[in-house]
Design an enzyme around this catalytic site. Structure first.
Site, short mmCIF file in Angstrom:
data_model
loop_
_atom_site.label_atom_id
_atom_site.label_comp_id
_atom_site.label_asym_id
_atom_site.label_seq_id
_atom_site.Cartn_x
_atom_site.Cartn_y
_atom_site.Cartn_z
N LYS A 1 26.87 -32.70 56.11
CA LYS A 1 27.32 -32.21 57.41
C LYS A 1 28.77 -32.61 57.62
O LYS A 1 29.29 -33.54 56.97
CB LYS A 1 26.46 -32.78 58.54
N ASP B 1 22.39 -40.16 62.93
CA ASP B 1 22.68 -38.81 62.44
C ASP B 1 21.43 -38.05 61.99
O ASP B 1 21.50 -36.84 61.76
CB ASP B 1 23.65 -38.87 61.25
#
Length: 295
Positions: free
Chosen positions: A11, A138
């Protein structure tokens, strides 16, 4: 089902505004995050009942003991479901470690996905997010196959509206990292030591709302990262290269998460080879460089 293979994407934080420190020691943030078409591959195979979970990895230096989030995810899954089947995990590691690209968090959620399929036990959405949040800030975002906004310490996830997401999906990016990493804990501690560097929460929310509402606003106008200030203050090789890329190639590059990986959007006619040469000239041949796209 005896084996499952799952893609575990990296990401990038297109925007990351750290707005203050909470009483529990975590930080409040507002961040737009997109997954990439580049990442790791995780394979899980059934083992003998009660054998527990084991992990192998093709990349040297990646821990394969209980400190790895894959095995911690397996423990959390067993606690939540009571499933005691044995499993052998094999990780093909491509996301660099200490990069701010979410590799460990992505691997953890990939492990949970494989365990659901191997066991035949599907967790409900709330339980998935609860377990993910317990593993790391996350982790929850990787349960969503779309660009998201993260809030709180990362556990509050909102999928971007379709129109805004469409402005991000498919955009080409160049991701690059020097041969050193930045410890996330250090970056946040360094920021906490300079509270004047925190972003203003109301201003950041207003900026994000304006970007979502403006159908003509490009992805580039999102780019910002509060953690650049403490990280760039210590590792000057990062801002020096970003300035060089801006001057030589006209690209606006930013750091992802706590770094040390950075990224830049690529125009349709961008010369990736020339940009890569500039990166390697600055950071050496060991620098990681990967062209990919937002998922």
């Amino acid at each position: 089902m005896d084996s499952v293979t799952i893609f575990s994407p990296a990401k990038i934080n297109l925007s990351l505004a750290i707005t203050g420190r909470r009483a529990d020691g975590f930080h409040e943030l507002v961040s737009v995050v997109a997954q990439l078409g580049f990442g790791d591959t995780l394979r899980a195979e059934r083992a003998d009942e009660g054998a527990g979970a084991t992990l192998s990895c093709d990349a040297p230096g990646v821990p394969t003991d209980g400190t790895n989030l894959i095995l911690r995810a397996a423990e959390k899954f067993a606690e939540a479901t009571g499933w005691r089947g044995g499993v052998r995990f094999s990780l093909e590691k491509r996301i660099p470690v200490g990069a701010g690209l979410g590799g460990g968090s992505s691997n953890a959620v990939a492990a949970l996905r494989t365990l659901e399929r191997l066991s035949g036990i599907a967790l409900d959405a709330a339980r998935r997010l609860e377990i993910a949040a317990a593993l790391g800030s996350d982790c929850p975002l990787f349960w969503h196959d779309a660009p998201v906004v993260m809030r709180g310490r990362g556990e509050r996830i909102e999928v971007l509206p379709a129109g805004a997401a469409a402005r991000l999906r498919g955009r080409r990016v160049l991701v690059f990292k020097p041969d050193f990493g930045v410890a996330t804990a250090w970056a946040y501690q360094a920021l906490a030591a300079r509270p004047e560097w925190y972003a203003d929460a109301a201003a950041e929310e207003a900026r994000l709302a304006a970007w979502i509402a403006d159908a003509a606003a490009p992805a580039e106008s999102l780019l910002a990262n509060t953690l650049e200030r403490p990280v760039f203050d210590k590792w000057i090789a990062l801002p020096a290269l970003l300035a060089r890329l801006r001057e030589r190639h006209g690209v606006e590059a930013r750091m992802s998460g706590s770094g040390s990986a950075c990224f830049a959007f690529l125009a349709a006619d961008a010369n990736v080879a020339e940009a890569t040469a500039t990166i390697r000239a600055a950071w050496g041949e060991t620098a990681f460089v990967q062209a990919t796209a937002l998922a």
